[in-house]
Design a protein around this motif. Structure first.
Motif, PDB file in Angstrom:
ATOM      1  N   UNK A   7       0.782  -1.228  -0.086  1.00  0.00           N
ATOM      2  CA  UNK A   7       0.112  -0.023  -0.117  1.00  0.00           C
ATOM      3  C   UNK A   7       0.829   1.205  -0.003  1.00  0.00           C
ATOM      4  N   UNK A   8       0.279   2.386   0.290  1.00  0.00           N
ATOM      5  CA  UNK A   8      -1.198   2.666   0.539  1.00  0.00           C
ATOM      6  C   UNK A   8      -2.151   2.794  -0.323  1.00  0.00           C
ATOM      7  N   UNK A   9      -3.405   2.630  -0.438  1.00  0.00           N
ATOM      8  CA  UNK A   9      -4.232   2.825  -1.266  1.00  0.00           C
ATOM      9  C   UNK A   9      -5.137   3.891  -0.705  1.00  0.00           C
ATOM     10  N   UNK A  16     -11.416  -1.831   4.129  1.00  0.00           N
ATOM     11  CA  UNK A  16     -11.904  -3.300   3.784  1.00  0.00           C
ATOM     12  C   UNK A  16     -10.709  -4.287   4.029  1.00  0.00           C
ATOM     13  N   UNK A  17      -9.563  -3.811   3.615  1.00  0.00           N
ATOM     14  CA  UNK A  17      -8.279  -4.639   3.828  1.00  0.00           C
ATOM     15  C   UNK A  17      -8.092  -4.861   5.251  1.00  0.00           C
ATOM     16  N   UNK A  18      -8.349  -3.746   6.051  1.00  0.00           N
ATOM     17  CA  UNK A  18      -7.963  -4.187   7.611  1.00  0.00           C
ATOM     18  C   UNK A  18      -8.839  -5.429   8.154  1.00  0.00           C
ATOM     19  N   UNK A  19      -9.988  -5.128   7.586  1.00  0.00           N
ATOM     20  CA  UNK A  19     -11.170  -6.265   7.953  1.00  0.00           C
ATOM     21  C   UNK A  19     -10.777  -7.477   7.653  1.00  0.00           C
ATOM     22  N   UNK A  20     -10.036  -7.853   6.513  1.00  0.00           N
ATOM     23  CA  UNK A  20      -9.333  -9.185   6.339  1.00  0.00           C
ATOM     24  C   UNK A  20      -8.032  -9.365   7.521  1.00  0.00           C
ATOM     25  N   UNK A  21      -7.564  -8.378   8.351  1.00  0.00           N
ATOM     26  CA  UNK A  21      -6.559  -8.767   9.069  1.00  0.00           C
ATOM     27  C   UNK A  21      -5.190  -8.935   8.184  1.00  0.00           C
ATOM     28  N   UNK A  22      -5.382  -8.278   7.056  1.00  0.00           N
ATOM     29  CA  UNK A  22      -4.069  -8.256   6.188  1.00  0.00           C
ATOM     30  C   UNK A  22      -2.842  -7.931   6.513  1.00  0.00           C
ATOM     31  N   UNK A  23      -1.541  -8.359   6.118  1.00  0.00           N
ATOM     32  CA  UNK A  23      -0.529  -7.724   6.376  1.00  0.00           C
ATOM     33  C   UNK A  23      -0.226  -6.662   5.290  1.00  0.00           C
ATOM     34  N   UNK A  24       0.422  -5.580   5.793  1.00  0.00           N
ATOM     35  CA  UNK A  24       0.591  -4.501   4.661  1.00  0.00           C
ATOM     36  C   UNK A  24       2.062  -4.245   4.688  1.00  0.00           C
ATOM     37  N   UNK A  25       2.706  -3.867   3.424  1.00  0.00           N
ATOM     38  CA  UNK A  25       3.922  -3.268   3.381  1.00  0.00           C
ATOM     39  C   UNK A  25       3.820  -1.703   2.930  1.00  0.00           C
ATOM     40  N   UNK A  26       4.446  -0.822   3.762  1.00  0.00           N
ATOM     41  CA  UNK A  26       4.332   0.389   3.453  1.00  0.00           C
ATOM     42  C   UNK A  26       5.982   0.950   2.897  1.00  0.00           C
ATOM     43  N   UNK A  27       6.000   1.690   1.865  1.00  0.00           N
ATOM     44  CA  UNK A  27       7.416   2.192   1.371  1.00  0.00           C
ATOM     45  C   UNK A  27       7.730   3.522   2.335  1.00  0.00           C
ATOM     46  N   UNK A  28       8.913   3.302   2.755  1.00  0.00           N
ATOM     47  CA  UNK A  28       9.471   4.522   3.571  1.00  0.00           C
ATOM     48  C   UNK A  28       9.444   5.597   2.867  1.00  0.00           C
ATOM     49  N   UNK A  29       9.521   5.763   1.443  1.00  0.00           N
ATOM     50  CA  UNK A  29       9.749   6.794   0.588  1.00  0.00           C
ATOM     51  C   UNK A  29       8.134   7.618   0.527  1.00  0.00           C
ATOM     52  N   UNK A  30       7.408   6.996  -0.059  1.00  0.00           N
ATOM     53  CA  UNK A  30       6.170   6.975  -0.276  1.00  0.00           C
ATOM     54  C   UNK A  30       4.830   7.016   0.930  1.00  0.00           C
ATOM     55  N   UNK A  31       5.210   5.930   1.703  1.00  0.00           N
ATOM     56  CA  UNK A  31       4.241   5.666   2.826  1.00  0.00           C
ATOM     57  C   UNK A  31       4.327   6.067   4.322  1.00  0.00           C
ATOM     58  N   UNK A  32       5.172   6.958   4.487  1.00  0.00           N
ATOM     59  CA  UNK A  32       5.569   7.638   5.678  1.00  0.00           C
ATOM     60  C   UNK A  32       4.088   8.294   6.468  1.00  0.00           C
ATOM     61  N   UNK A  34       1.290   7.260   5.512  1.00  0.00           N
ATOM     62  CA  UNK A  34       0.272   6.065   5.914  1.00  0.00           C
ATOM     63  C   UNK A  34       0.587   5.429   7.141  1.00  0.00           C
ATOM     64  N   UNK A  35       1.907   5.175   7.188  1.00  0.00           N
ATOM     65  CA  UNK A  35       2.468   4.555   8.285  1.00  0.00           C
ATOM     66  C   UNK A  35       1.794   4.886   9.685  1.00  0.00           C
ATOM     67  N   UNK A  36       2.132   6.138   9.772  1.00  0.00           N
ATOM     68  CA  UNK A  36       1.549   7.012  10.938  1.00  0.00           C
ATOM     69  C   UNK A  36       0.189   6.932  11.153  1.00  0.00           C
ATOM     70  N   UNK A  37      -0.436   6.807   9.937  1.00  0.00           N
ATOM     71  CA  UNK A  37      -1.998   7.123  10.092  1.00  0.00           C
ATOM     72  C   UNK A  37      -2.552   5.796  10.466  1.00  0.00           C
ATOM     73  N   UNK A  38      -1.969   4.724  10.108  1.00  0.00           N
ATOM     74  CA  UNK A  38      -2.661   3.352  10.177  1.00  0.00           C
ATOM     75  C   UNK A  38      -1.960   2.228  10.621  1.00  0.00           C
ATOM     76  N   UNK A  39      -0.926   2.746  11.463  1.00  0.00           N
ATOM     77  CA  UNK A  39       0.110   1.580  12.165  1.00  0.00           C
ATOM     78  C   UNK A  39      -0.976   0.795  13.148  1.00  0.00           C
ATOM     79  N   UNK A  40      -1.723   1.544  13.787  1.00  0.00           N
ATOM     80  CA  UNK A  40      -2.538   0.795  14.906  1.00  0.00           C
ATOM     81  C   UNK A  40      -3.706   0.036  14.258  1.00  0.00           C
ATOM     82  N   UNK A  41      -4.238   0.375  13.108  1.00  0.00           N
ATOM     83  CA  UNK A  41      -5.404  -0.060  12.457  1.00  0.00           C
ATOM     84  C   UNK A  41      -4.899  -1.619  11.931  1.00  0.00           C
ATOM     85  N   UNK A  42      -3.607  -1.709  11.225  1.00  0.00           N
ATOM     86  CA  UNK A  42      -3.298  -2.824  10.809  1.00  0.00           C
ATOM     87  C   UNK A  42      -3.346  -3.956  11.744  1.00  0.00           C
ATOM     88  N   UNK A  43      -3.148  -3.943  13.043  1.00  0.00           N
ATOM     89  CA  UNK A  43      -3.111  -5.150  13.774  1.00  0.00           C
ATOM     90  C   UNK A  43      -4.558  -5.545  14.025  1.00  0.00           C
TER      91      UNK A  43
END
Length: 302
Positions: A7-9, A16-32, A34-43
């Motif tokens: 991601x991110x998307x 919807x993806x978080x409902x699947x309890x999916x693992x996510x990969x964020x890119x440091x360059x483009x996903x900073x 998103x990481x801060x916004x969603x880091x707790x949602x991914x669990x």
């Protein structure tokens, strides 16, 4: 096998993806952000941070290793795995000479050791070995031990994006042969950018990541057991479009997509629905891969 959806998307898709309890990969360059916004949602899914070295290379910029280390350490308790800052040789136009490949491989190893000494959780840091690099670099990494005598627990194999299946298969054959014969035969392995399920089913790969769920949907297609089927109503002239399937297969196809909660009409008109469908499909396929069976198959070949 752990599948990481890259991601991110858009927010509605990630929800919807978080409902699947999916693992996510964020890119440091483009996903900073998103990481801060969603880091707790991914669990309880897992979060993988890629350094973004390849993206930076394509843009002609460099990643500051120390800044990356600081950023990772500040979020370390939320991050399950993270890639090192690897070095990409040559340039997009002229490619790379063998000497440049060797120099990049050496610098990549130096970066790994440098980062390992400074990150909060060194066991979550992945060394990356790339297609085209001398196999001696993989051999050295597998034999390396930290001051406590511990081997590297997790590595990554990279550079496979855009390569033919024969090149990827040869690369994986060589890598797993070296791994099997090393002092570290049970090392975990992540495959960057490789979600060809036929290959994933034949190698003892611990985890992989993919952008295919997004790219396929955005390009008008959905993923199925028989390959990508184009469903966008704007691409009905393409030979891969479902309307060109025999009538009995069209009916079977329409029944199959119901499993993932969609109608053909919805998929044919909505990009976001196709992407969510693909996420659900890939999660199901990944869960059905038998890790134990794959290990036995590959070891039996040598």
């Amino acid at each position: 096998m752990d599948l990481y959806l890259v991601g991110p998307e858009k927010a509605n898709i990630l929800e919807e993806v978080f409902k699947l309890e999916a693992n996510m990969l964020f890119n440091y360059i483009d996903g900073k952000n998103a990481t801060d916004a969603y880091k707790t949602n991914i669990k309880p899914g897992k979060l993988f941070i890629d350094s973004g070295a390849y993206s930076a290379w394509t843009r002609g910029v460099e990643i500051d290793v120390d800044e990356y280390i600081t950023w990772i350490n500040e979020r370390a308790d939320y991050i399950d795995l993270f890639g090192q800052v690897d070095v990409i040789p040559g340039d997009k136009i002229h490619g790379a000479t063998m000497q440049q490949v060797i120099e990049a491989a050496e610098k990549t190893w130096e970066n790994y050791l440098y980062m390992r000494e400074r990150v909060k959780y060194p066991e979550r840091l992945l060394y990356t070995f790339h297609v085209g690099e001398p196999i001696q670099y993989l051999e050295r990494a597998l034999e390396w031990k930290d001051p406590q005598g511990n081997l590297i627990p997790y590595i990554a194999l990279g550079g496979m994006v855009g390569k033919s299946e024969s090149i990827r298969r040869s690369f994986l054959d060589n890598c797993f042969d070296v791994i099997r014969r090393s002092s570290n035969p049970n090392v975990k392995v992540h495959a960057f950018g490789m979600t060809t399920f036929k290959l994933l089913s034949n190698y003892p790969i611990t985890s992989a990541d993919s952008t295919a769920w997004i790219m396929t949907g955005a390009n008008g297609g959905i993923m199925t057991d028989v390959g990508v089927i184009t469903v966008s109503e704007q691409q009905s002239n393409q030979s891969s479009h479902y309307s060109h399937l025999p009538k009995h297969l069209q009916k079977a196809f329409e029944e199959s997509i119901k499993e993932f909660g969609f109608t053909l009409e919805k998929l044919s008109t909505c990009r976001d629905s196709r992407i969510i469908h693909n996420a659900r499909y890939m999660m199901k396929r990944a869960k059905n891969i038998d890790n134990n069976r794959r290990v036995k198959i590959r070891r039996a070949l040598f």
